[in-house]
Design an enzyme around this catalytic site. Structure first.
Site, PDB file in Angstrom:
ATOM      1  N   ARG A 154     -80.267   9.212  52.862  1.00 13.45           N
ATOM      2  CA  ARG A 154     -78.868   9.467  52.517  1.00 13.45           C
ATOM      3  C   ARG A 154     -78.233   8.214  51.931  1.00 13.45           C
ATOM      4  NH1 ARG A 154     -75.977  13.385  55.331  1.00 13.45           N
ATOM      5  NH2 ARG A 154     -74.328  12.815  53.855  1.00 13.45           N
TER       6      ARG A 154
ATOM      7  N   HIS B  19     -73.353  21.139  50.762  1.00 12.64           N
ATOM      8  CA  HIS B  19     -73.556  19.766  51.260  1.00 12.64           C
ATOM      9  C   HIS B  19     -74.473  19.052  50.255  1.00 12.64           C
ATOM     10  CE1 HIS B  19     -73.541  16.440  53.870  1.00 12.64           C
ATOM     11  NE2 HIS B  19     -74.180  16.910  54.909  1.00 12.64           N
TER      12      HIS B  19
ATOM     13  N   CYS C  99     -81.328  18.549  58.406  1.00  9.23           N
ATOM     14  CA  CYS C  99     -80.308  17.571  58.005  1.00  9.23           C
ATOM     15  C   CYS C  99     -79.743  16.818  59.204  1.00  9.23           C
ATOM     16  CB  CYS C  99     -79.200  18.263  57.222  1.00  9.23           C
ATOM     17  SG  CYS C  99     -78.303  19.508  58.172  1.00  9.23           S
TER      18      CYS C  99
ATOM     19  N   ASP D 176     -81.490  24.393  59.930  1.00 16.58           N
ATOM     20  CA  ASP D 176     -80.208  23.761  60.253  1.00 16.58           C
ATOM     21  C   ASP D 176     -79.641  24.519  61.456  1.00 16.58           C
ATOM     22  OD1 ASP D 176     -77.857  22.275  60.143  1.00 16.58           O
ATOM     23  OD2 ASP D 176     -77.041  23.324  58.388  1.00 16.58           O
TER      24      ASP D 176
HETATM   25  N1   CP Z   1     -76.372  15.552  58.139  1.00  9.55           N
HETATM   26  C1   CP Z   1     -75.087  15.157  58.197  1.00  9.55           C
HETATM   27  O1   CP Z   1     -74.304  15.326  57.265  1.00  9.55           O
HETATM   28  O2   CP Z   1     -74.782  14.524  59.359  1.00  9.55           O
HETATM   29  P1   CP Z   1     -73.320  14.104  59.855  1.00  9.55           P
HETATM   30  O3   CP Z   1     -72.574  15.361  60.173  1.00  9.55           O
HETATM   31  O4   CP Z   1     -73.587  13.261  61.074  1.00  9.55           O
HETATM   32  O5   CP Z   1     -72.636  13.327  58.778  1.00  9.55           O
HETATM   33  N1  NVA Z   2     -74.394  23.282  58.465  1.00 16.33           N
HETATM   34  C1  NVA Z   2     -73.982  22.126  59.236  1.00 16.33           C
HETATM   35  C2  NVA Z   2     -74.436  20.865  58.589  1.00 16.33           C
HETATM   36  C3  NVA Z   2     -74.094  19.614  59.352  1.00 16.33           C
HETATM   37  C4  NVA Z   2     -74.511  18.374  58.661  1.00 16.33           C
HETATM   38  C5  NVA Z   2     -72.466  22.139  59.383  1.00 16.33           C
HETATM   39  O1  NVA Z   2     -71.761  22.427  58.415  1.00 16.33           O
HETATM   40  O2  NVA Z   2     -71.979  21.870  60.497  1.00 16.33           O
END
Ligand code: CP
Ligand code: NVA
Length: 304
Positions: free
Chosen positions: A286, A127, A258, A218
């Site tokens: 972001r 990410h 996040c 997370d």
């Molecule tokens: N942190 C993040 O990417 O959030 P969303 O899944 O809401 O885009």
């Molecule tokens: N690790 C999480 C991050 C979400 C922004 C996922 O992939 O769902």
């Protein structure tokens, strides 16, 4: 068309990441340049999103461009149109593709066939937009990342993998505490270590948090792992970031996530809502980081 993609943190050099931070700082204070004027950016989502979708859509508009949100379910992709065909069709209308999907091979395939920049808006492997914004949030708070210790507590997931790449690129120390069986990607970890990155994988959250300036976590079950959620709750027992764990960190340490967060699982309500939490800054940043990334990629695109 000669262009660059942003699929991983390591698609940037250190100098480029620094320049993106400086531009994000500028764009947080005034409107960014119209580098997407008369241009269109498609935001293609194969997974749910709140922050990424809205911040990219707003960012494209602030850069003077036109955002188009496409879900796999609402497009011909759900009816079996191959990714390589979609990539070439979108390249004919648009100037950038922002893609959130499952397997990382899907963004790589999109980037291979598209003739325009592709941005990874989250895959199962990484990410990078979030972690670059998170590093920028640490930079805003502490002035630099170099030499600082950052802790990751919990799943060795897409976020953890991008944090390892960021440690390699930006030269900070990263201590991860993951339950056995939930380590980060071995290839990403191996490359970082071979290149001398200061990355440790531990089993004890307190040891990872010791002296850190930022404690990150997370969710324990990422998107696509919903079926494992109950099992994972047991596997991650003892990995919640709470006040006792934060007390092991540096006295000025911040808490990072996040989002979305599960209060009472990976983080206590008290820490998430407490004075050390910078999660709302992270989310806001972001927007500015993604504007700076899109601006950077447009500057590196030459019609051939
Ligand atoms: N942190 C993040 O990417 O959030 P969303 O899944 O809401 O885009
Ligand atoms: N690790 C999480 C991050 C979400 C922004 C996922 O992939 O769902």
């Amino acid at each position: 068309m000669d262009h660059r993609d942003f699929l991983s943190i390591l698609d940037l050099t250190r100098a480029e990441a620094d320049a993106i931070f400086q531009n994000a700082l500028l764009y947080s204070r005034s409107t960014p340049p119209p580098s997407l004027k008369s241009k269109a950016v498609v935001l293609l989502f194969e997974k749910a999103s709140t922050r990424t979708r809205v911040s990219f859509e707003v960012g494209v508009a602030r850069l003077g461009g036109h955002p188009i949100v496409l879900t796999a379910a609402g497009s011909q992709m759900a009816r079996g149109e191959p990714l390589r065909d979609t990539a070439r069709i979108l390249s004919g209308y648009c100037d950038c593709i922002v893609m959130r999907t499952f397997g990382h091979d899907r963004v790589e395939e999109m980037a291979h066939w598209a003739d325009i920049p592709v941005i990874n808006a989250l895959t199962d492997l990484g990410h990078p937009c979030q972690v670059l914004a998170d590093c920028y949030s640490v930079f805003r708070r502490f002035g630099s990342l170099e030499g600082k210790k950052i802790a990751w507590i919990g799943d060795g997931n897409n976020m953890a993998n991008s944090w390892i790449e960021a440690a390699q690129l930006l030269g900070f120390e990263l201590s991860l505490a993951c339950p056995e069986g939930y380590d980060p990607d071995t290839v990403i970890l191996g490359i970082a270590r071979n290149l001398g990155a200061k990355v440790r994988v531990l089993r004890d959250p307190a040891e990872a948090a010791e002296g850190a300036v930022a404690v990150n976590t997370d969710v324990w079950a990422s998107m696509g792992q919903e079926d494992e959620a109950e099992f994972r709750q047991r596997a991650f027992a003892g990995f919640m970031v709470d006040a006792a764990l934060m007390a092991r960190a540096d006295k000025d340490a911040v808490f990072m996530h996040c989002l979305p967060a599960h209060r009472g699982e990976e983080v206590s309500e008290e820490v998430l809502e407490g004075p050390r939490s910078i999660v709302w800054d992270q989310a806001k940043n972001r927007l500015f980081i993604q504007e700076a990334i899109m601006d950077f990629l447009q500057r590196h695109t030459r019609k051939g």
